[in-house]
Design an enzyme around this catalytic site. Structure first.
Site, PDB file in Angstrom:
ATOM      1  CG  ASN A 256      -1.182   3.879  -3.148  1.00  0.00           C
ATOM      2  OD1 ASN A 256      -0.824   4.912  -3.701  1.00  0.00           O
ATOM      3  ND2 ASN A 256      -0.374   3.137  -2.418  1.00  0.00           N
ATOM      4  NE  ARG A 257       0.854   8.907  -1.864  1.00  0.00           N
ATOM      5  CZ  ARG A 257       1.400   7.866  -1.229  1.00  0.00           C
ATOM      6  NH1 ARG A 257       1.328   6.660  -1.740  1.00  0.00           N
ATOM      7  NH2 ARG A 257       1.998   8.031  -0.070  1.00  0.00           N
TER       8      ARG A 257
ATOM      9  CG  HIS B 147      -4.222   4.405   2.327  1.00  0.00           C
ATOM     10  ND1 HIS B 147      -4.037   3.658   1.192  1.00  0.00           N
ATOM     11  CD2 HIS B 147      -3.038   4.360   3.015  1.00  0.00           C
ATOM     12  CE1 HIS B 147      -2.800   3.157   1.194  1.00  0.00           C
ATOM     13  NE2 HIS B 147      -2.170   3.580   2.266  1.00  0.00           N
TER      14      HIS B 147
ATOM     15  CG  HIS C 105      -1.858  -0.302   4.959  1.00  0.00           C
ATOM     16  ND1 HIS C 105      -0.610  -0.298   5.556  1.00  0.00           N
ATOM     17  CD2 HIS C 105      -1.811   0.657   4.000  1.00  0.00           C
ATOM     18  CE1 HIS C 105       0.133   0.637   4.992  1.00  0.00           C
ATOM     19  NE2 HIS C 105      -0.569   1.226   4.037  1.00  0.00           N
TER      20      HIS C 105
ATOM     21  CE1 TYR D  64       1.438  -0.229   8.102  1.00  0.00           C
ATOM     22  CE2 TYR D  64       3.796   0.125   7.862  1.00  0.00           C
ATOM     23  CZ  TYR D  64       2.504   0.596   7.797  1.00  0.00           C
ATOM     24  OH  TYR D  64       2.269   1.904   7.442  1.00  0.00           O
TER      25      TYR D  64
ATOM     26  CG  ASP E  86       5.412   4.014  -0.704  1.00  0.00           C
ATOM     27  OD1 ASP E  86       4.445   3.271  -0.987  1.00  0.00           O
ATOM     28  OD2 ASP E  86       5.306   5.036   0.002  1.00  0.00           O
TER      29      ASP E  86
ATOM     30  CD  GLU F  87      -0.223  -0.924   1.065  1.00  0.00           C
ATOM     31  OE1 GLU F  87      -1.028  -0.047   0.729  1.00  0.00           O
ATOM     32  OE2 GLU F  87       0.962  -0.679   1.344  1.00  0.00           O
TER      33      GLU F  87
HETATM   34  C1  BGC Z   1       1.645   4.060   0.894  1.00  0.00           C
HETATM   35  C2  BGC Z   1       2.704   4.828   1.639  1.00  0.00           C
HETATM   36  C3  BGC Z   1       2.089   5.341   2.905  1.00  0.00           C
HETATM   37  C4  BGC Z   1       1.557   4.182   3.704  1.00  0.00           C
HETATM   38  C5  BGC Z   1       0.787   4.659   4.897  1.00  0.00           C
HETATM   39  C6  BGC Z   1       1.233   2.924   1.729  1.00  0.00           C
HETATM   40  O1  BGC Z   1       0.226   2.211   1.081  1.00  0.00           O
HETATM   41  O2  BGC Z   1       2.058   3.657  -0.370  1.00  0.00           O
HETATM   42  O3  BGC Z   1       3.208   5.889   0.872  1.00  0.00           O
HETATM   43  O4  BGC Z   1       2.994   6.088   3.656  1.00  0.00           O
HETATM   44  O5  BGC Z   1       0.698   3.417   2.935  1.00  0.00           O
HETATM   45  O6  BGC Z   1       1.369   4.318   6.043  1.00  0.00           O
END
Ligand code: BGC
Length: 362
Positions: A87-88, A113, A184, A186, A256, A321
């Site tokens: 994450n950020r 990431h 990550h 989905y 998100d 996540e």
């Molecule tokens: C983030 C999203 C991001 C995605 C990447 C997530 O973990 O929170 O904002 O777009 O990852 O595909």
């Protein structure tokens, strides 16, 4: 077959990176016929085939049939291991022991990431374990993507006979550093590529979440979910409130956000449960991490075509996540993500798949 038969693990070639490194794909199967495929490119969970309540199998993770699908920059981290910092990190910088470290800004002004060449793009060293598991090791060098310290990361995968895909993370460093490791994947419990996940019923074991600013950086507040569309303490369809006129939903373009998991004890505990009513497939996520990023595939828009050429619809998959909170290196009140020399980082996340009994019910 004996009751305690080891799940089978087989290996095949999966292709080469543009630099010519060979990449493998490993297939786990357990006694119930579940199948998980993992590649040592990015540690990606390429597929996870599980039965519905009638026994029909579907691949419940989004991704591609071939390595080249994952090599394109348009892959939004499908199935991958994320690091050094999941994450950020706000403004792409943080200060540790009085030294400011600058990171690549790959998400507006923020770092997402792990930066431009995160762990999701690394070729990990594989080892098949005597107990039927797969171990992947990666050495992230001092200074890689701006982070301090040589960090050795070991992730082991097991598929158990009780239908759990278990990921154990371990890490060691030779200098103080920060880390936040996650996977990550989905999920779409109808099968990847089969529409959206708005009908999936989600439960999150969290009384609070971390609201964000316009760059999706937490403000630092731990806000109660009570009375908000972020209250998933009772099973609720993803789509039930996602279009509500709510500031946080607008900022996230849907969900998100990081939820603050309710914890008692230190071992893995239930973080999330997802049920897809028509197939009866249920996914439970257990972790010892303090948070979970619940991301509803808001940036998927039908342009990426995955396995069998099927496009991934807007909100065609959801991610859970397990993690430390985003931007923790700049948020002294959040649980610390600092790892020091001599310490061993350990963490476990389990994805358990089952089915619910009666059609549409539990
Ligand atoms: C983030 C999203 C991001 C995605 C990447 C997530 O973990 O929170 O904002 O777009 O990852 O595909």
């Amino acid at each position: 077959m004996t009751l305690n038969a080891k799940p089978k693990l087989t290996r095949a070639e999966f292709g080469k990176t543009p630099e010519g490194a060979p990449v493998q794909i490993y297939t786990f199967t357990n006694k119930n016929g579940l199948e998980a495929r993992i590649t040592n490119y990015g540690g990606i969970v390429v597929s996870l085939k599980t039965p519905d309540r009638k026994g029909a199998m579907a691949d419940i993770v989004l991704g591609f049939d071939t390595l080249s699908g994952y090599l394109t920059s348009s892959s939004p981290y499908f199935g991958a291991l994320i690091g050094r910092y999941g994450n950020r990190i706000g403004h792409s910088r943080f200060t540790l022991d009085g030294v400011e470290y600058k990171l690549a800004a790959n998400n507006g002004e923020n770092s997402l990431h792990g930066g431009v060449h995160g762990f999701n793009k690394a070729v990990w060293t594989p080892r098949e374990l005597p107990d039927g598991g797969l171990e992947l090791t990666y050495l992230s060098k001092d200074g890689e993507e701006g982070y301090p310290g040589n960090l050795r990361v070991i992730v082991t995968y097991h598929l158990t006979d009780v239908n759990e895909l278990k990921l154990d993370y371990a890490a060691m460093t030779d200098k103080d550093t920060v880390l936040n490791l996650t996977n990550h994947s989905y999920f779409n419990l109808k099968g990847g590529g089969n529409g959206d996940i708005l009908d999936h019923l989600v439960t999150l074991n969290a009384d609070r979440f971390t609201p964000v600013d316009a760059g999706l950086i937490p403000t630092g507040e731990l806000r109660s979910v009570s009375g908000t569309p972020f209250d998933f303490r009772k099973a609720t369809a993803v789509g039930a409130r996602i279009e509500q006129n709510d500031e946080q939903l607008k900022l996230g373009k849907g969900y998100d956000h990081n939820w603050v998991l309710n914890k008692n004890g230190t071992g893995p505990s239930l973080a999330a449960r997802v049920e897809e009513p028509s197939s009866g497939r249920v996914l439970e996520v257990l972790t010892d991490q303090p948070g979970v990023q619940f991301y509803t595939g808001n940036f998927l828009d039908g342009t990426i075509k995955g396995k069998d050429g099927k496009p991934f619809a807007h909100r065609g998959g959801l991610c859970l996540e397990t993690q430390h909170f985003p931007d923790s290196p700049n948020k002294p009140k959040f649980p610390s993500t600092v790892l020091k020399p001599g310490q061993q980082f350990h963490s476990t996340t389990i994805y358990r798949v089952t089915t619910s009994g009666a059609s549409g019910g539990r």
